[in-house]
Design a protein around this motif. Structure first.
Motif, PDB file in Angstrom:
ATOM      1  N   GLU A 203       0.832  -1.207   0.000  1.00 17.97           N
ATOM      2  CA  GLU A 203       0.000   0.000   0.000  1.00 17.97           C
ATOM      3  C   GLU A 203       0.869   1.261   0.000  1.00 17.97           C
ATOM      4  N   ALA A 204       1.952   1.233   0.763  1.00 18.95           N
ATOM      5  CA  ALA A 204       2.860   2.387   0.779  1.00 18.95           C
ATOM      6  C   ALA A 204       3.472   2.597  -0.602  1.00 18.95           C
ATOM      7  N   ARG A 205       3.838   1.494  -1.265  1.00 13.18           N
ATOM      8  CA  ARG A 205       4.389   1.586  -2.616  1.00 13.18           C
ATOM      9  C   ARG A 205       3.356   2.142  -3.587  1.00 13.18           C
ATOM     10  N   ARG A 206       2.089   1.705  -3.442  1.00 16.12           N
ATOM     11  CA  ARG A 206       1.010   2.227  -4.301  1.00 16.12           C
ATOM     12  C   ARG A 206       0.849   3.725  -4.117  1.00 16.12           C
ATOM     13  N   VAL A 207       0.907   4.178  -2.861  1.00 14.13           N
ATOM     14  CA  VAL A 207       0.764   5.610  -2.583  1.00 14.13           C
ATOM     15  C   VAL A 207       1.914   6.386  -3.216  1.00 14.13           C
ATOM     16  N   ARG A 208       3.134   5.892  -3.039  1.00 12.20           N
ATOM     17  CA  ARG A 208       4.291   6.565  -3.643  1.00 12.20           C
ATOM     18  C   ARG A 208       4.168   6.592  -5.158  1.00 12.20           C
ATOM     19  N   ASN A 209       3.735   5.480  -5.733  1.00 10.03           N
ATOM     20  CA  ASN A 209       3.577   5.399  -7.182  1.00 10.03           C
ATOM     21  C   ASN A 209       2.502   6.371  -7.670  1.00 10.03           C
ATOM     22  N   ARG A 210       1.401   6.451  -6.930  1.00 11.40           N
ATOM     23  CA  ARG A 210       0.325   7.363  -7.298  1.00 11.40           C
ATOM     24  C   ARG A 210       0.808   8.813  -7.263  1.00 11.40           C
ATOM     25  N   GLU A 211       1.554   9.167  -6.223  1.00 10.61           N
ATOM     26  CA  GLU A 211       2.088  10.526  -6.120  1.00 10.61           C
ATOM     27  C   GLU A 211       3.076  10.813  -7.242  1.00 10.61           C
ATOM     28  N   SER A 212       3.908   9.849  -7.540  1.00 13.38           N
ATOM     29  CA  SER A 212       4.896  10.012  -8.611  1.00 13.38           C
ATOM     30  C   SER A 212       4.210  10.175  -9.971  1.00 13.38           C
ATOM     31  N   ALA A 213       3.175   9.383 -10.203  1.00 11.33           N
ATOM     32  CA  ALA A 213       2.442   9.474 -11.472  1.00 11.33           C
ATOM     33  C   ALA A 213       1.750  10.824 -11.582  1.00 11.33           C
ATOM     34  N   ALA A 214       1.176  11.308 -10.481  1.00  8.55           N
ATOM     35  CA  ALA A 214       0.517  12.618 -10.506  1.00  8.55           C
ATOM     36  C   ALA A 214       1.531  13.724 -10.791  1.00  8.55           C
ATOM     37  N   ALA A 215       2.696  13.631 -10.186  1.00  4.58           N
ATOM     38  CA  ALA A 215       3.737  14.627 -10.436  1.00  4.58           C
ATOM     39  C   ALA A 215       4.198  14.573 -11.889  1.00  4.58           C
ATOM     40  N   SER A 216       4.314  13.364 -12.438  1.00  3.50           N
ATOM     41  CA  SER A 216       4.709  13.212 -13.832  1.00  3.50           C
ATOM     42  C   SER A 216       3.669  13.824 -14.767  1.00  3.50           C
ATOM     43  N   ARG A 217       2.391  13.553 -14.498  1.00  2.00           N
ATOM     44  CA  ARG A 217       1.333  14.138 -15.323  1.00  2.00           C
ATOM     45  C   ARG A 217       1.345  15.658 -15.236  1.00  2.00           C
ATOM     46  N   GLN A 218       1.628  16.201 -14.052  1.00  2.00           N
ATOM     47  CA  GLN A 218       1.677  17.656 -13.904  1.00  2.00           C
ATOM     48  C   GLN A 218       2.845  18.241 -14.692  1.00  2.00           C
ATOM     49  N   ARG A 219       4.001  17.561 -14.667  1.00  2.00           N
ATOM     50  CA  ARG A 219       5.146  18.038 -15.456  1.00  2.00           C
ATOM     51  C   ARG A 219       4.805  18.044 -16.938  1.00  2.00           C
ATOM     52  N   ILE A 220       4.079  17.014 -17.386  1.00  2.00           N
ATOM     53  CA  ILE A 220       3.684  16.940 -18.797  1.00  2.00           C
ATOM     54  C   ILE A 220       2.742  18.088 -19.130  1.00  2.00           C
ATOM     55  N   ARG A 221       1.763  18.354 -18.250  1.00  2.00           N
ATOM     56  CA  ARG A 221       0.835  19.474 -18.486  1.00  2.00           C
ATOM     57  C   ARG A 221       1.575  20.800 -18.532  1.00  2.00           C
ATOM     58  N   ASP A 222       2.536  20.988 -17.631  1.00  2.00           N
ATOM     59  CA  ASP A 222       3.325  22.223 -17.623  1.00  2.00           C
ATOM     60  C   ASP A 222       4.104  22.374 -18.918  1.00  2.00           C
ATOM     61  N   ARG A 223       4.693  21.291 -19.375  1.00  2.00           N
ATOM     62  CA  ARG A 223       5.473  21.337 -20.618  1.00  2.00           C
ATOM     63  C   ARG A 223       4.570  21.648 -21.811  1.00  2.00           C
ATOM     64  N   ILE A 224       3.381  21.069 -21.831  1.00  2.00           N
ATOM     65  CA  ILE A 224       2.435  21.352 -22.920  1.00  2.00           C
ATOM     66  C   ILE A 224       2.065  22.826 -22.920  1.00  2.00           C
ATOM     67  N   THR A 225       1.834  23.401 -21.731  1.00  3.15           N
ATOM     68  CA  THR A 225       1.506  24.820 -21.632  1.00  3.15           C
ATOM     69  C   THR A 225       2.653  25.676 -22.164  1.00  3.15           C
ATOM     70  N   GLU A 226       3.887  25.317 -21.789  1.00  3.11           N
ATOM     71  CA  GLU A 226       5.048  26.048 -22.298  1.00  3.11           C
ATOM     72  C   GLU A 226       5.118  25.981 -23.823  1.00  3.11           C
ATOM     73  N   LEU A 227       4.904  24.788 -24.368  1.00  2.00           N
ATOM     74  CA  LEU A 227       4.977  24.615 -25.821  1.00  2.00           C
ATOM     75  C   LEU A 227       3.860  25.377 -26.529  1.00  2.00           C
ATOM     76  N   GLU A 228       2.647  25.383 -25.936  1.00  2.00           N
ATOM     77  CA  GLU A 228       1.550  26.140 -26.538  1.00  2.00           C
ATOM     78  C   GLU A 228       1.868  27.629 -26.571  1.00  2.00           C
ATOM     79  N   THR A 229       2.480  28.129 -25.502  1.00  2.00           N
ATOM     80  CA  THR A 229       2.881  29.536 -25.468  1.00  2.00           C
ATOM     81  C   THR A 229       3.919  29.815 -26.541  1.00  2.00           C
TER      82      THR A 229
END
Length: 146
Positions: free
Chosen positions: A79-105
């Motif tokens: 369960e601890a590993r799942r939580v860490r993985n979930r947080e890591s995946a959310a951070a990765s998705r946020q980095r991707i969204r940020d990069r897309i915003t930069e590229l759109e600009t």
């Protein structure tokens, strides 16, 4: 290899073999990579700066005061590993969204530059056309007769 060298050291028959064995032993000790020394983060000023800027994360560990059997401990770790993985995946998705915003600009900026360059090109073409018409030249480059 060390055992083989030790076996060879045990039976040198001539003085020449003794020199070879000694050279082999010296070469073997020189071939080993130097031991890496551990540097504590507190002693290095460069690492201390990184620690201050990085957010502190507490490490979650199993508390031995809480009784758990092996199955419960494995489930807890899973369960601890799942939580860490979930947080890591959310951070990765946020980095991707940020990069897309930069590229759109960046795309908007390039489109603006392109449209400005096209407008400037049209202005220069119109200026060139009006200059050539003022000189009364034909398409062949010969002046027209009036």
């Amino acid at each position: 290899a060390a055992a083989a060298a030790a076996a060879v050291v045990a039976k040198p028959e001539t003085a020449e073999e003794e020199v070879t064995v000694a050279t082999t032993e010296a070469t073997m000790t020189e071939a080993l990579p130097p031991k890496k020394r551990k540097v504590s983060k507190k002693s290095s000023p460069l690492l201390a700066e990184e620690d201050e800027s990085a957010p502190k994360r507490t490490q979650i560990r199993y508390d031995p005061d809480v009784p758990m059997d092996k199955d419960q401990l494995a489930a807890w770790r899973r369960e601890a590993r799942r939580v860490r993985n979930r947080e890591s995946a959310a951070a990765s998705r946020q980095r991707i969204r940020d990069r897309i915003t930069e590229l759109e600009t960046e795309v908007k900026e390039w489109k603006g530059k392109f449209s400005h360059a096209m407008e400037r090109l049209q202005q220069l073409e119109q200026l060139a056309d009006s200059t050539s018409n003022n000189g009364l030249e034909t398409a062949s480059g010969q002046p027209q007769e009036e």
